[in-house]
Design a protein around this motif. Structure first.
Motif, short mmCIF file in Angstrom:
data_model
loop_
_atom_site.label_atom_id
_atom_site.label_comp_id
_atom_site.label_asym_id
_atom_site.label_seq_id
_atom_site.Cartn_x
_atom_site.Cartn_y
_atom_site.Cartn_z
N ARG A 535 -11.52 11.97 15.70
CA ARG A 535 -12.36 10.78 15.54
C ARG A 535 -12.18 10.17 14.16
NH1 ARG A 535 -16.49 12.93 17.08
NH2 ARG A 535 -17.39 13.57 15.08
N GLN A 536 -12.07 11.02 13.13
CA GLN A 536 -11.86 10.50 11.78
C GLN A 536 -10.50 9.82 11.66
OE1 GLN A 536 -12.63 13.24 8.58
NE2 GLN A 536 -14.31 14.25 9.70
N LEU A 537 -9.48 10.38 12.31
CA LEU A 537 -8.14 9.78 12.23
C LEU A 537 -8.07 8.42 12.91
CD1 LEU A 537 -5.85 12.88 12.86
CD2 LEU A 537 -6.36 11.78 10.69
N GLU A 538 -8.94 8.17 13.89
CA GLU A 538 -8.94 6.89 14.61
C GLU A 538 -9.67 5.79 13.84
OE1 GLU A 538 -10.66 7.72 18.36
OE2 GLU A 538 -8.89 8.79 19.13
N GLN A 539 -10.41 6.14 12.80
CA GLN A 539 -11.14 5.13 12.04
C GLN A 539 -10.18 4.29 11.21
OE1 GLN A 539 -13.90 7.42 9.74
NE2 GLN A 539 -15.39 7.63 11.41
N THR A 540 -10.60 3.06 10.88
CA THR A 540 -9.79 2.20 10.04
C THR A 540 -9.80 2.71 8.61
OG1 THR A 540 -11.64 0.73 9.54
CG2 THR A 540 -10.35 0.23 11.51
N ILE A 559 -0.38 6.33 5.38
CA ILE A 559 0.58 5.85 6.40
C ILE A 559 0.08 4.54 7.01
CG2 ILE A 559 1.57 6.35 8.66
CD1 ILE A 559 1.61 9.30 7.88
N ARG A 560 -1.20 4.47 7.33
CA ARG A 560 -1.72 3.27 7.98
C ARG A 560 -1.82 2.09 7.00
NH1 ARG A 560 -6.79 5.20 11.59
NH2 ARG A 560 -6.54 3.10 12.44
N LEU A 561 -2.07 2.37 5.73
CA LEU A 561 -2.10 1.31 4.75
C LEU A 561 -0.73 0.67 4.57
CD1 LEU A 561 -4.41 2.80 1.96
CD2 LEU A 561 -4.85 0.75 3.31
N ILE A 562 0.32 1.49 4.61
CA ILE A 562 1.67 0.99 4.34
C ILE A 562 2.34 0.44 5.60
CG2 ILE A 562 4.00 1.70 3.64
CD1 ILE A 562 2.67 3.63 1.67
N PHE A 563 2.22 1.14 6.72
CA PHE A 563 2.97 0.76 7.93
C PHE A 563 2.14 0.01 8.95
CE2 PHE A 563 5.44 4.59 6.54
CZ PHE A 563 6.62 3.92 6.24
N GLY A 564 0.82 0.15 8.93
CA GLY A 564 -0.01 -0.54 9.91
C GLY A 564 -0.91 0.42 10.66
N GLU A 565 -1.95 -0.14 11.30
CA GLU A 565 -2.97 0.66 11.96
C GLU A 565 -2.45 1.42 13.18
OE1 GLU A 565 -6.01 1.17 10.91
OE2 GLU A 565 -5.89 -0.18 9.19
N GLU A 566 -1.33 0.97 13.78
CA GLU A 566 -0.84 1.62 15.00
C GLU A 566 -0.09 2.93 14.72
OE1 GLU A 566 2.23 -1.65 14.10
OE2 GLU A 566 0.10 -1.24 13.80
N PHE A 567 0.19 3.21 13.44
CA PHE A 567 0.91 4.43 13.07
C PHE A 567 -0.07 5.42 12.41
CE2 PHE A 567 3.95 0.91 12.88
CZ PHE A 567 4.87 1.34 13.82
N GLY A 568 0.40 6.66 12.13
CA GLY A 568 -0.44 7.64 11.48
C GLY A 568 -0.25 9.03 12.05
#
Length: 596
Positions: A535-540, A559-568
């Motif tokens: 659940r924490q990993l799915e948060q913005t 990872i999400r800050l650099i590549f985008g919300e769809e990655f991680g």
């Protein structure tokens, strides 16, 4: 249909924009009287116009039939010039005379006759074929040469087989797309024995003048068909709209010329060449309707001109009156879709101009607020990244140095150098902060140094494997991604286990993404704790809080800050059986532009 439904249907056009309300109302008022008068006038004149079309076309069809008969008579004359030549076909029944004049005539003489005949008629004739039964030979002349062959197969059949039937041949055969064959045989009078025959392959264009005369209406269709209604020649190449069955029925029911009035139009048919071919013409009903409309338009010219002027004036008034309102509406819709570069120019000086000035002022204020918010968010994220990069775990350094010291004291072996080198590379990589992105090769080398040091601690109780798909080494990933995740394997999964620990790191490309799996055979994660982590990993990024160590949340945030919300990161685990963490990043090679 209920009264309410009819009311809604009638009022629907008036519920559109102001521009359409004005346009629809004015157009209805202008068109309704003209439509009523035109309808009754067209019905009155349609019958008389149809009668005139029928009369004129029947006359043309009759003249065309005579023209066809004359042209075919000329073609028969060409055939007769060979069939009645005594040097080729003896007319006497004496066998000795036939043997002297016909069969013994040299090939050169026959070829010269054919060549002369072809040259004299090659404007219309494509090929002349002469069959001599006595010689069992077929002579052919065309634009290329004069030749003879023993192959008796032709478009009308095999001459040898035809000769056996002792039947007279006089037929017209179609040769698509633009020629036909006129076939005549020469039979002995006494017993109908086939002495030979002539085939003339003729261009249909010889009938071009009369076909153009018949094709008096631009959208009419003119065809040449056989006695069964099959199309032989379509001179204008248009798609045939006539129903084939209707055409065959019209021709089959009558041996005389005539016409049939159909719902789609008027069908004319005229026999020619003793009924072997038929000239067919179809005048669509649209021609009759258009002709009637043309006749009536002159009478109502003044009324139509006035109505058109009224329509034009009403449209212009509606257009220019509502144009600024519609422009303002489109700009507002664009802002609704987050397009803020739609400021209005050429501000009017009336009440609408006041709205336009207020809109521009509002748009400018929105842009300023967006810029302030965007800069604040960027500064916050930059601070987050720097904070995450600055976090170092001193516990690991302490354990590593303690292990190296133990080896130095107890074993006194040269392997100490290897571990010191691994630690040196590890920390040199850690303090090297030139770029946020590194290659998979660099990151795997860093985590390999880390695992070698852990191998010193755990000895035979630890196994690890690095599996990198060929070609993936040059793809980019965020720095310090794998080492924190592998460290979690030891801190939360392998330490304290009685069995041997195993860590597998696998890198592979899946379509246009890079998938890195970190697997261990540790104690796993409890279901409740696993659900909380997922659940924490799915948060913005904005919703996540910085952790106390460079753990799984921090790696996922970077990872999400650099590549985008769809990655991680994506975590799966079975309690007591181990944990798998998958890192999903886009496949971007070193040197390629990073799209954000």
């Amino acid at each position: 249909m209920t009264m309410n439904t009819m009311k809604r249907w009638f009022m629907a056009p008036f519920q559109m924009s102001m521009r359409y309300k004005l346009m629809i109302l004015m157009v209805i008022i202008a068109i309704l009287p003209l439509t009523t008068v035109t309808f009754f006038a067209a019905q009155t004149t349609k019958q008389s116009l149809s009668s005139e079309i029928i009369r004129s076309n029947e006359s043309r069809m009759n003249w065309a039939s005579q023209y066809f008969d004359e042209k075919f008579s000329q073609l028969h004359s060409v055939a007769y010039s060979l069939l009645l030549d005594n040097t080729i076909f003896p007319t006497s029944g004496r066998e000795d005379e036939g043997d002297i004049k016909g069969p013994n005539m040299g090939n050169f003489d026959i070829e010269e006759k054919l060549r002369s005949l072809y040259v004299a008629n090659n404007n219309n004739i494509v090929r002349i074929s002469l069959y001599l039964n006595e010689k069992q030979r077929l002579y052919v002349v065309d634009k290329d040469a004069v030749r003879f062959t023993d192959n008796l197969d032709t478009s009308i059949g095999n001459w040898g087989e035809i000769a056996k039937t002792q039947q007279s041949v006089n037929k017209v055969v179609n040769v698509p797309p633009n020629t036909f064959i006129l076939a005549r045989s020469m039979n002995r009078f006494e017993n109908l024995q086939v002495l030979g025959g002539v085939l003339l392959e003729v261009r249909w264009k010889m009938m071009g003048n009369v076909m153009d005369m018949i094709h008096s209406e631009a959208n009419s269709e003119v065809l040449i068909v056989d006695a069964q209604g099959n199309t032989m020649y379509n001179p204008y190449g248009a798609k045939v709209s006539m129903d084939p069955e209707t055409l065959k029925k019209a021709i089959g029911d009558s041996a005389a010329p005539g016409h049939v009035q159909l719902k789609q139009g008027i069908l004319f048919f005229q026999p020619a060449v003793s009924g072997q071919i038929w000239i067919v013409k179809f005048v669509p009903m649209s021609y009759v309707t258009e002709s009637a409309a043309t006749t009536l338009s002159f009478s109502f010219y003044t009324a139509v001109a006035s109505i058109l002027a009224a329509i034009l004036l009403s449209v212009l008034i509606a257009y220019f009156t509502t144009k600024p309102i519609i422009r303002l509406t489109k700009s507002m819709k664009a802002v609704e879709h987050q397009n803020f570069n739609v400021g209005l120019d050429n501000i009017r000086s009336d009440e609408i101009g006041t709205l336009e000035r207020r809109f521009n002022s509002m748009l400018q204020r929105i842009k300023e607020l967006i810029q302030i918010e965007y800069k604040s968010k960027i500064e916050t994220r930059t601070a987050q990244i720097k904070a995450m990069q600055a976090q170092i775990n001193p516990h690991f350094l302490y354990n590593s140095l303690q292990a190296i010291g133990g080896v130095a004291i107890d074993r006194k072996v040269p392997e100490i150098y290897d571990y010191l080198r691994a630690i040196s590379d590890l920390f040199r990589y850690t303090i090297k902060m030139q770029s946020e992105l590194v290659t998979i090769f660099d990151e795997m080398e860093h985590v390999s140094n880390y695992l070698h040091i852990q191998k010193l601690r755990f000895q035979d109780m630890l196994e690890f494997e690095l599996d990198v798909e060929e070609g993936c080494e040059d793809y980019c990933m965020t720095k310090f991604t794998l080492q924190p995740l592998v460290e979690n394997c030891f801190v939360h999964g392998l330490e304290g286990m009685m069995k041997s620990g195993r860590v597998l790191i696998k890198v592979e490309r899946v379509v246009d993404e890079i998938e890195i799996s970190i697997e261990d055979n540790g104690v796993g994660i409890e279901p409740e704790r696993l659900e909380d982590i997922q659940r924490q990993l799915e948060q913005t990024n904005d919703e996540q809080l910085l952790g106390e160590s460079m753990g799984i949340n921090n790696v996922n945030s970077r990872i999400r800050l650099i590549f985008g919300e769809e990655f991680g990161l994506f975590v799966s685990s079975v309690e007591g059986d181990g944990t798998t963490v998958k890192v999903i990043i886009p496949a971007i090679r070193r040197g390629e532009e990073l799209l954000q």
